[in-house]
Design a protein around this motif. Structure first.
Motif, PDB file in Angstrom:
ATOM      1  N   GLY A 121       0.745  -1.148  -0.005  1.00  0.00           N
ATOM      2  CA  GLY A 121       0.020   0.125  -0.081  1.00  0.00           C
ATOM      3  C   GLY A 121       0.762   1.099   0.008  1.00  0.00           C
ATOM      4  O   GLY A 121       0.329   2.295   0.116  1.00  0.00           O
ATOM      5  N   LEU A 122       2.061   1.230  -0.037  1.00  0.00           N
ATOM      6  CA  LEU A 122       2.813   2.503   0.111  1.00  0.00           C
ATOM      7  C   LEU A 122       3.121   3.211  -1.316  1.00  0.00           C
ATOM      8  O   LEU A 122       3.763   2.502  -2.070  1.00  0.00           O
ATOM      9  N   PRO A 123       2.546   4.217  -1.503  1.00  0.00           N
ATOM     10  CA  PRO A 123       2.902   4.902  -2.843  1.00  0.00           C
ATOM     11  C   PRO A 123       4.254   5.322  -2.955  1.00  0.00           C
ATOM     12  O   PRO A 123       4.995   5.890  -2.326  1.00  0.00           O
ATOM     13  N   GLN A 124       4.715   4.967  -4.264  1.00  0.00           N
ATOM     14  CA  GLN A 124       6.013   5.674  -4.820  1.00  0.00           C
ATOM     15  C   GLN A 124       5.915   7.072  -5.407  1.00  0.00           C
ATOM     16  O   GLN A 124       4.942   7.100  -6.166  1.00  0.00           O
ATOM     17  N   PHE A 125       6.930   7.770  -5.263  1.00  0.00           N
ATOM     18  CA  PHE A 125       6.838   9.073  -6.030  1.00  0.00           C
ATOM     19  C   PHE A 125       8.218   9.206  -6.866  1.00  0.00           C
ATOM     20  O   PHE A 125       8.741   8.120  -6.913  1.00  0.00           O
ATOM     21  N   MET A 126       8.089  10.026  -7.656  1.00  0.00           N
ATOM     22  CA  MET A 126       9.336  10.066  -8.633  1.00  0.00           C
ATOM     23  C   MET A 126      10.599  10.593  -8.251  1.00  0.00           C
ATOM     24  O   MET A 126      11.528  10.249  -8.888  1.00  0.00           O
ATOM     25  N   ASN A 127      10.489  11.176  -6.856  1.00  0.00           N
ATOM     26  CA  ASN A 127      11.862  11.822  -6.588  1.00  0.00           C
ATOM     27  C   ASN A 127      12.473  12.897  -7.604  1.00  0.00           C
ATOM     28  O   ASN A 127      13.586  12.953  -8.021  1.00  0.00           O
ATOM     29  N   ILE A 128      11.587  13.767  -7.958  1.00  0.00           N
ATOM     30  CA  ILE A 128      12.126  14.791  -9.025  1.00  0.00           C
ATOM     31  C   ILE A 128      11.620  16.289  -8.202  1.00  0.00           C
ATOM     32  O   ILE A 128      10.569  16.073  -7.406  1.00  0.00           O
ATOM     33  N   PRO A 129      12.011  17.090  -8.663  1.00  0.00           N
ATOM     34  CA  PRO A 129      11.888  18.754  -7.948  1.00  0.00           C
ATOM     35  C   PRO A 129      10.485  18.995  -8.215  1.00  0.00           C
ATOM     36  O   PRO A 129       9.794  18.586  -9.324  1.00  0.00           O
ATOM     37  N   GLY A 130       9.896  19.344  -7.220  1.00  0.00           N
ATOM     38  CA  GLY A 130       8.507  20.078  -7.149  1.00  0.00           C
ATOM     39  C   GLY A 130       7.421  18.982  -6.873  1.00  0.00           C
ATOM     40  O   GLY A 130       6.155  19.337  -6.988  1.00  0.00           O
ATOM     41  N   GLU A 131       7.837  17.990  -6.401  1.00  0.00           N
ATOM     42  CA  GLU A 131       6.917  16.827  -6.360  1.00  0.00           C
ATOM     43  C   GLU A 131       5.749  17.041  -5.115  1.00  0.00           C
ATOM     44  O   GLU A 131       4.671  16.569  -5.124  1.00  0.00           O
ATOM     45  N   ASN A 132       6.276  17.954  -4.212  1.00  0.00           N
ATOM     46  CA  ASN A 132       5.117  18.146  -3.173  1.00  0.00           C
ATOM     47  C   ASN A 132       4.448  19.416  -3.445  1.00  0.00           C
ATOM     48  O   ASN A 132       3.831  19.920  -2.433  1.00  0.00           O
ATOM     49  N   LEU A 133       4.412  20.064  -4.407  1.00  0.00           N
ATOM     50  CA  LEU A 133       3.520  20.997  -4.842  1.00  0.00           C
ATOM     51  C   LEU A 133       1.959  20.591  -4.835  1.00  0.00           C
ATOM     52  O   LEU A 133       1.883  19.502  -4.978  1.00  0.00           O
ATOM     53  N   ASN A 134       1.372  21.638  -4.584  1.00  0.00           N
ATOM     54  CA  ASN A 134      -0.088  21.396  -4.484  1.00  0.00           C
ATOM     55  C   ASN A 134      -0.812  20.796  -5.852  1.00  0.00           C
ATOM     56  O   ASN A 134      -0.436  21.607  -6.768  1.00  0.00           O
ATOM     57  N   GLY A 135      -1.313  19.811  -5.972  1.00  0.00           N
ATOM     58  CA  GLY A 135      -1.988  19.489  -7.298  1.00  0.00           C
ATOM     59  C   GLY A 135      -1.174  18.361  -7.980  1.00  0.00           C
ATOM     60  O   GLY A 135      -1.570  17.479  -8.715  1.00  0.00           O
ATOM     61  N   VAL A 136      -0.136  17.600  -7.032  1.00  0.00           N
ATOM     62  CA  VAL A 136       0.591  16.419  -7.332  1.00  0.00           C
ATOM     63  C   VAL A 136      -0.010  15.305  -6.371  1.00  0.00           C
ATOM     64  O   VAL A 136      -0.098  15.640  -5.044  1.00  0.00           O
ATOM     65  N   TYR A 137      -0.393  14.178  -6.553  1.00  0.00           N
ATOM     66  CA  TYR A 137      -1.210  13.157  -5.938  1.00  0.00           C
ATOM     67  C   TYR A 137      -0.465  11.931  -6.267  1.00  0.00           C
ATOM     68  O   TYR A 137      -0.125  11.514  -7.351  1.00  0.00           O
ATOM     69  N   SER A 138      -0.424  11.155  -5.215  1.00  0.00           N
ATOM     70  CA  SER A 138      -0.360   9.575  -5.651  1.00  0.00           C
ATOM     71  C   SER A 138      -1.460   8.902  -6.109  1.00  0.00           C
ATOM     72  O   SER A 138      -2.623   9.544  -5.893  1.00  0.00           O
ATOM     73  N   ALA A 139      -1.420   8.179  -7.080  1.00  0.00           N
ATOM     74  CA  ALA A 139      -2.656   7.662  -7.453  1.00  0.00           C
ATOM     75  C   ALA A 139      -3.644   6.815  -6.356  1.00  0.00           C
ATOM     76  O   ALA A 139      -4.839   7.162  -6.353  1.00  0.00           O
ATOM     77  N   ASN A 140      -2.976   6.437  -5.446  1.00  0.00           N
ATOM     78  CA  ASN A 140      -3.591   6.030  -4.206  1.00  0.00           C
ATOM     79  C   ASN A 140      -4.593   7.102  -3.471  1.00  0.00           C
ATOM     80  O   ASN A 140      -5.530   6.790  -3.245  1.00  0.00           O
ATOM     81  N   GLU A 141      -3.935   8.292  -3.370  1.00  0.00           N
ATOM     82  CA  GLU A 141      -4.637   9.347  -2.791  1.00  0.00           C
ATOM     83  C   GLU A 141      -5.766   9.708  -3.775  1.00  0.00           C
ATOM     84  O   GLU A 141      -6.972   9.665  -3.076  1.00  0.00           O
ATOM     85  N   PHE A 142      -5.452   9.999  -4.951  1.00  0.00           N
ATOM     86  CA  PHE A 142      -6.451  10.371  -5.827  1.00  0.00           C
ATOM     87  C   PHE A 142      -7.800   9.347  -5.816  1.00  0.00           C
ATOM     88  O   PHE A 142      -8.977   9.762  -5.885  1.00  0.00           O
ATOM     89  N   LEU A 143      -7.418   7.972  -6.183  1.00  0.00           N
ATOM     90  CA  LEU A 143      -8.340   7.074  -6.281  1.00  0.00           C
ATOM     91  C   LEU A 143      -9.330   6.907  -4.858  1.00  0.00           C
ATOM     92  O   LEU A 143     -10.329   6.510  -4.911  1.00  0.00           O
ATOM     93  N   THR A 144      -8.216   6.993  -3.891  1.00  0.00           N
ATOM     94  CA  THR A 144      -8.980   6.810  -2.374  1.00  0.00           C
ATOM     95  C   THR A 144      -9.917   7.785  -2.066  1.00  0.00           C
ATOM     96  O   THR A 144     -10.924   7.569  -1.517  1.00  0.00           O
TER      97      THR A 144
END
Lengths: 475, 282
Positions: free
Chosen positions: A248-271
């Motif tokens: 259940g632990l979502p992976q992120f991409m490790n690229i700059p700006g990933e914690n900006l508002n509007g970036v979601y894990s698919a898990n969050e968006f779908l949940t």
């Protein structure tokens, strides 16, 4: 043997593979109702007649839970749909779900003998038809239950692996409690797979069945926190714990700006959308943004679910950004096609480099780089390599990351003596027995294999049930 | 389970501050200082995290304290003694790292005083000298003063309007303490994000280790979604499973505050609907 030699070459049926009725793509891209409508009686009659009832059916080998496929299709052809349901339920507790979400094209239907000369028999569609028919016309029947053994099994996680395991163990006379971390049972079936692909009423129906046959559900119980695995055994007297807590632990991409508002894990968006029903906000309290330009990063089934959800929430532009080409996408063909018909745009051979945001902390775009395919990698797929100075920007207001999940470490961290592999997944002595390094503790599903499919997890759950039953007999 | 056995109204005017004592024996038994619960009030409700402010293991109860700032907390506040909270999950998050440091300053701002309480208790029990700074807008809405006095060697109070204690912010009191030459080994701070940021700014030049307990937006609270993620020391962390406490000097508070504002419009709409009718409670 002599008989086999006499067997004639399979006769090619005259009836073509029956089409699945669907909602109009333009219409369905704006609603959450199920995309496919299911076979009618006539379509299922026709389709069932296409099965040539092979003496040595190969389709069964392709099924992770070995449903007696020709037998159930024969019943359909004879018009005995409830009889067909009985045959399926001998091997598969959740046919309405599997008929919808199994990748049949890679399993039973791939091996179907009819499929060698023509399109294979639509086994999945028939399974779904039978299950849906039974839901309407069938009556609840208590299955044959063994006498109570007095043995207690705790199952951690109520996703497909946990449910399948529970269904068998309860029938064999054991007391079964499922501990679920969320407020609703079903795991990925309720938080992950969207309503338009798997209506939640169907999941509810299957859960009800398990409750009726005596499985106890304890919701809101995060094992590892409220109780450790050891405590379940020592304090609460469970003889066995089956770990089916998923990846259940979502992976992120490790690229700059990933914690900006509007970036979601698919898990969050779908949940948000599925479990919390945020697509019905404000009727439901959990909010979700209705973005206009959305990109989903990734090419799996989860990516397709996310992008199609974004579309239904009102996106004008919904993109899939994937670093390889269409051919390498791991999602089911049917899902990719459905997404395309609904208006999803595919940006292939492209990898994200950097998320661009505004001064308020919101996403405005994604800088990407073009890729080309190089030599095959460990997975056998050709490795994508960046093309120098090919960067470009896609204007976006939301980015959904669907590049996979990791093992949730909560149970592992709190269970000393449980062996894990280098990715944090639980090690079992083999995938059939599901035995872990710790006595009395079994594991199956995504927490062992990493993210896979509903049916594989169910297969693991059933296999585990068999070995758990054997183990309980030795106590 | 989840039955409200006691209800206390700390502040009646909007946004009201209320406290429940809830029957949750399994959670009470396992809860440690710093951990939180996630609750859901109605079938259509959302999941929100709340920190446990007190507990009674013998009675099998935990206390949660909240301010009615949104639809969910308003709905929650409408529950009465004897009602049940539909869903209650916990304890979640990592417990506070407790050891004997020497002098520990526990700073709670607004309703942040409540979650500081068990942490102060734990530090006190570990043999630390505990000095608490409690901040409130005005005297009337100061909460948990008595309990904090019981668990602290010393309590200092600040109010924004000067109606009680020092006229000013918790940071003013903290600065004065540091400048007076007091040896402080650890600071723990819970409250509004901006307050925690300012506390960390005060302690950073003096290299006083500072725990900040973060209150980000959460969905499941079990590590599944990443809604709560923050940047700590340049790395992405999940508040729900890696926290909620982090080294305050490493936290990117500006990013965290921007993330907290994500749903302002939706929160406003939900609040308005809630004020008009009995949202959620059926």
């Amino acid at each position: 043997m002599a008989e086999e030699k006499k067997e004639k070459k399979p006769k090619i049926p005259k009836i073509p593979r029956q089409p699945m009725p669907e909602q109009d793509p333009h219409e369905r891209a704006r609603n959450f109702n199920e995309v496919t409508c299911g076979f009618t009686g006539e379509l299922s009659d026709n389709e069932a007649l296409r099965c040539i009832q092979c003496k040595k059916p190969l389709c069964i080998d392709g099924c992770p839970v070995s449903i007696n496929i020709p037998a159930f299709i024969k019943k359909v052809a004879e018009g005995d749909i409830l009889g067909a349901a009985k045959v399926i339920k001998e091997s598969n507790l959740l046919p309405a779900i599997c008929g919808r979400v199994c990748p049949q094209e890679d399993q039973c239907e791939m091996l179907c003998v009819v499929g060698k000369k023509d399109k294979p028999v639509a086994i999945g569609r028939l399974e779904r038809y039978v299950a849906d028919y039974e839901a309407v016309h069938g009556k609840f029947e208590m299955p044959e239950m063994s006498p109570k053994t007095g043995k207690k099994v705790a199952i951690v996680g109520s996703g497909p692996a946990g449910l399948a395991c529970a269904g068998d163990l309860i029938k064999w006379g054991h007391t079964v409690t499922i501990f679920e971390a969320l407020h609703k049972a079903g795991g990925v079936l309720v938080y992950g797979i969207p309503e338009f692909r798997l209506p939640k009423a169907i999941v509810e129906r299957e859960l009800d069945y398990l409750k009726k046959i005596g499985v106890e559900f304890r919701l809101d119980h995060v094992i590892g926190r409220i109780r450790t695995v050891d405590e379940l055994m020592q304090k609460d007297g469970y003889n066995v714990v089956f770990l089916a807590n998923g990846a259940g632990l979502p992976q992120f991409m490790n690229i700059p700006g990933e914690n900006l508002n509007g970036v979601y894990s698919a898990n969050e968006f779908l949940t948000r959308s599925n479990l919390m029903k945020a697509y019905k906000f404000p009727e439901y309290d959990t909010p979700i943004k209705r973005f206009k330009n959305v990109a989903v990063i990734g090419g799996g089934n989860t990516a397709m679910d996310a992008v199609r959800t974004a579309l239904r929430l009102g996106a004008d532009n919904a993109y899939i950004i994937y670093r390889r080409s269409m051919a390498e996408m791991p999602a089911r063909k049917e899902e990719i096609e459905h997404a395309g018909h609904e208006g999803v745009k595919f940006i292939m051979l492209t990898a994200p480099v950097r998320v661009i945001g505004n001064e308020k902390g919101w996403v405005t775009g994604l800088e990407c780089i073009k890729m080309q395919l190089g030599e095959p990698d460990d997975s056998g797929r050709r490795r994508p390599v960046p093309i120098k100075e090919s960067e470009f920007v896609v204007n976006l207001d939301a980015i959904i990351v669907a590049i996979g999940t990791n093992a949730n470490p909560l149970v592992a961290q709190t269970t000393p003596g449980l062996d894990l592999n280098k990715w944090g997944y639980i090690v079992v002595d083999d995938e059939k027995t599901c035995r872990t390094s710790k006595k009395g503790i079994f594991a199956g599903g995504d927490i062992v294999t990493g993210a896979a499919t509903v049916i594989l997890a169910m297969g693991a759950g059933r296999s585990a049930a068999k070995y758990i039953d054997e183990y309980l007999k030795t106590l | 389970m989840n039955e409200i056995v006691e209800k206390k109204v700390w502040w009646q005017d909007a946004p009201a501050i209320k406290e429940f004592e809830v029957k949750a024996p399994w959670i009470a038994e396992k809860h440690q200082a710093g951990q939180f619960v996630v609750l859901k009030v109605s079938e259509n409700g959302e999941r929100i995290p709340l920190t446990v402010s007190d507990k009674d293991v013998k009675k099998g109860t935990i206390n949660i304290l909240f301010q009615e700032v949104g639809a969910t907390t308003m709905t929650l506040g409408r529950l009465s003694k004897g009602d049940k909270i539909l869903d209650l999950t916990g304890p979640l998050g990592k417990p506070t790292h407790i050891e004997k440091f020497g002098t520990v300053v526990c700073i709670g701002g607004g309703i942040g005083v409540a979650p500081v309480h068990p942490i102060a208790q734990a530090f006190k029990a570990a043999g630390n000298k505990v000095i608490s700074i409690l901040g409130a807008r005005t005297k009337g809405i100061l909460i948990y003063e008595e309990r904090m006095r019981k668990t602290s060697d010393e309590v200092r109070i600040t109010t924004d309007d000067g109606s009680y204690g020092r006229h000013g912010f918790v940071t003013d009191e903290l600065k004065a303490m540091i400048e007076s030459g007091m040896k402080i080994d650890l600071v723990v701070t819970i409250g509004p994000a901006i307050m925690m940021k300012m506390v960390c700014k005060v302690t950073e030049p003096y290299k006083i280790h500072t725990y900040a307990s973060l209150n980000t937006i959460m969905l499941d609270g079990t590590g599944m979604c990443g809604a709560c993620r923050v940047t700590v020391g340049g790395k992405t962390k999940f508040v729900c499973v890696d926290g909620p406490e982090f080294d305050g000097h490493q936290v990117n508070f500006d990013e965290m505050m921007a993330r907290l504002r994500q749903y302002l419009d939706e929160e406003k709409l939900a609040r308005e609907i809630c004020q008009k009718n009995t949202c959620g409670v059926r």
